[in-house]
Design a protein around this motif. Sequence first.
Motif, short mmCIF file in Angstrom:
data_model
loop_
_atom_site.label_atom_id
_atom_site.label_comp_id
_atom_site.label_asym_id
_atom_site.label_seq_id
_atom_site.Cartn_x
_atom_site.Cartn_y
_atom_site.Cartn_z
N ASP A 309 0.82 -1.22 0.00
CA ASP A 309 0.00 0.00 0.00
C ASP A 309 0.85 1.27 0.00
O ASP A 309 0.38 2.35 0.38
N LEU A 310 2.07 1.14 -0.48
CA LEU A 310 3.05 2.22 -0.48
C LEU A 310 2.52 3.53 -1.05
O LEU A 310 2.77 4.61 -0.51
N SER A 353 -4.40 -1.09 7.46
CA SER A 353 -4.06 -0.19 6.35
C SER A 353 -5.27 0.60 5.89
O SER A 353 -6.37 0.04 5.75
N PRO A 354 -5.13 1.90 5.63
CA PRO A 354 -6.23 2.67 5.05
C PRO A 354 -6.74 2.10 3.74
O PRO A 354 -7.93 2.23 3.41
N MET A 355 -5.84 1.45 2.96
CA MET A 355 -6.26 0.84 1.70
C MET A 355 -7.33 -0.22 1.96
O MET A 355 -8.35 -0.27 1.25
N LEU A 356 -7.11 -1.06 2.96
CA LEU A 356 -8.07 -2.12 3.24
C LEU A 356 -9.29 -1.61 3.97
O LEU A 356 -10.39 -2.18 3.83
N LEU A 387 -1.26 -9.29 9.09
CA LEU A 387 -1.01 -8.89 7.71
C LEU A 387 -2.03 -9.50 6.76
O LEU A 387 -2.46 -10.64 6.95
N ARG A 388 -2.38 -8.74 5.74
CA ARG A 388 -3.35 -9.19 4.76
C ARG A 388 -2.71 -9.16 3.37
O ARG A 388 -1.74 -8.44 3.12
N VAL A 389 -3.28 -9.97 2.48
CA VAL A 389 -2.78 -10.10 1.12
C VAL A 389 -3.86 -9.60 0.17
O VAL A 389 -5.06 -9.79 0.43
N LEU A 390 -3.45 -8.96 -0.92
CA LEU A 390 -4.41 -8.48 -1.90
C LEU A 390 -4.83 -9.60 -2.84
O LEU A 390 -4.05 -10.49 -3.16
#
Length: 590
Positions: A309-310, A353-356, A387-390
């Motif tokens: 999520d960089l 993460s804000p992405m998730l 930790l999560r994976v996309l």
Amino acid sequence: MSAPAVKRRSSAPRWQTVRDGAVTHLHDTAPIGWRGLTPRAVLADGPEDYAFCRVRLRTRMSGSGLMAQCEITNTGTEPLSVRMIRWVSDISALYPPPTLRFPKSLEPSYFSTENFRGDYFATTTTRGEHFFKPLPHETVLIGCSEDAVFPGLFIGSGTEPVGLFCAAASRDCFHTVFRLYGGDGVETWNFEIEELPSGQAHLIVAPGATIRGERIFFDAVPTADPQQATGLYYAALRADGVFDRLRDNPLAKSRIWCSWNFGYYAKIDETEVLKQLPILRAHFPMVTFVQVDDGYQDVYPSGQHRQIDLLYGSETGYNPKSFPHGPRDLVQKIKAAGLRPATWIGFWCSGSSPMLRDHPDWVLLDDMGRPFTYRSSFAGGGDGMDLRVLDPSVPAVRAYVEHLCATVFGVWGFEGVKLDFFTFAFQSRRVRYRYPGKTAPFYQRWLVDTFRKHLPKDGFLGLCSVAGTGTPFFGEGADYFRNGEDISEGEWALAKRIALWTVNTNMLLQQHPVLVNVDSIGWGPKFGETEWHSFLNLCAVTGGALEVSGDLTRVSDHRKARLSRTLALSDPRRSVRCLDLPMGRIVQPP
């Protein structure tokens, strides 16, 4: 279709296709081989659907070996759901005869790169202290480890120079698993193969459509040495283009400085990276790439730094305190020093993460419908360990990864990357993609192709799982795969474990379609001189995409010279011959 006993041929004929065929492949002289191994479709729906499922076997000779592939056609008017392809003996018999032939007097023992992995994951299929193991009393599955293990196995004799080699010769759609049935005697020994549509519960075959399984290579060989048994297999892979990337692999002649081991880890900054450049130029002529490893990223309030999520909600994702001038300035300074910039990217992110938070539908799921979660101390503290994976099947995820690559390699100018912990989305048996149709090999090729598209042709793409042990399908188009864990500060226990995995890999992967990376060399106070020299010797003779790590300003000139010499000697183009290892108990390599 019953193929004849092994006959030496100068060229391979065309494929022959027969409905309800079976593989029979026997040794020229020894009473070993396979008889009556038949591919069958396992459907997810009712038994009436089998009437509309036509199964054919395609075969062709490949030298003394036999290449076989299953073909499934839907002859009905409704879709069929294929859960797997299973290669079995006669399913109509009350007591099916065993497909595996190998007399007990020949003392058969089996070898796979999965045999010796119990020291890392508690979930490994087999554990113990043997590279070779006698055919077991229990049922053993080969290829179910969630590492990138070799997609096959070898059964060798303890008394005669004969053996059986079987391995997947492609990974286009299915994940291949081998099943050895044990027992007290040859009448109970058996052999099966399962092809699983990895990432999907099943595949849909439309009316009139045909799908093919993987190509599977069988060979009855005049050797009990697994390294010698793989010759024709690799010839077949080379003819199919699996080795093509080696022609353009920049790491055949170049080496890498990596910031991770020997004291740095995530504690790096702009100054620490830049002060290595004059030392690399003066003392390490083999090093052309400077890789900024994990630790450059911005940090969330949870304590976890950004990973994949960089660039979500950020122009750089870099930590402004430790890298105040940002990535483009760092790239320019590395290039100005006559070196090439490379970076590290972890293919996962924090559960916070804000992405998730904004896109929960981007998260990869398991076969229970739960988020595929991994916990690791590598990735920071707090809830960042969750930790999560996309999910690569999600179109928006693929668009984001495309944007990431275009920025990191196109806008910023990095020319190499270590893509770490990428295998979770492709290797795990329990992963289930949100979108149907495509399986894990398709999305793994998409990922490699996406990174390769944005990298320069002579840039490098390194793929890391926790530890890969020798699959030739780890990622066509990549330049190396990771073979061991971090050497860290040079603890001897870690050095021995890396040696163990390296031997394990080379037993079936003497020829490397993708270079092996045994981590890095360097120097730290936990290395004794003898242990240090031993580890350098291992890295030199193994070859591969070797790195040098740590703060080289703290290393004496005579140690710099020895490290530089190790890099120069580690020729990844040479064939590797393992030590001759006994077929009995061995706790660690000699």
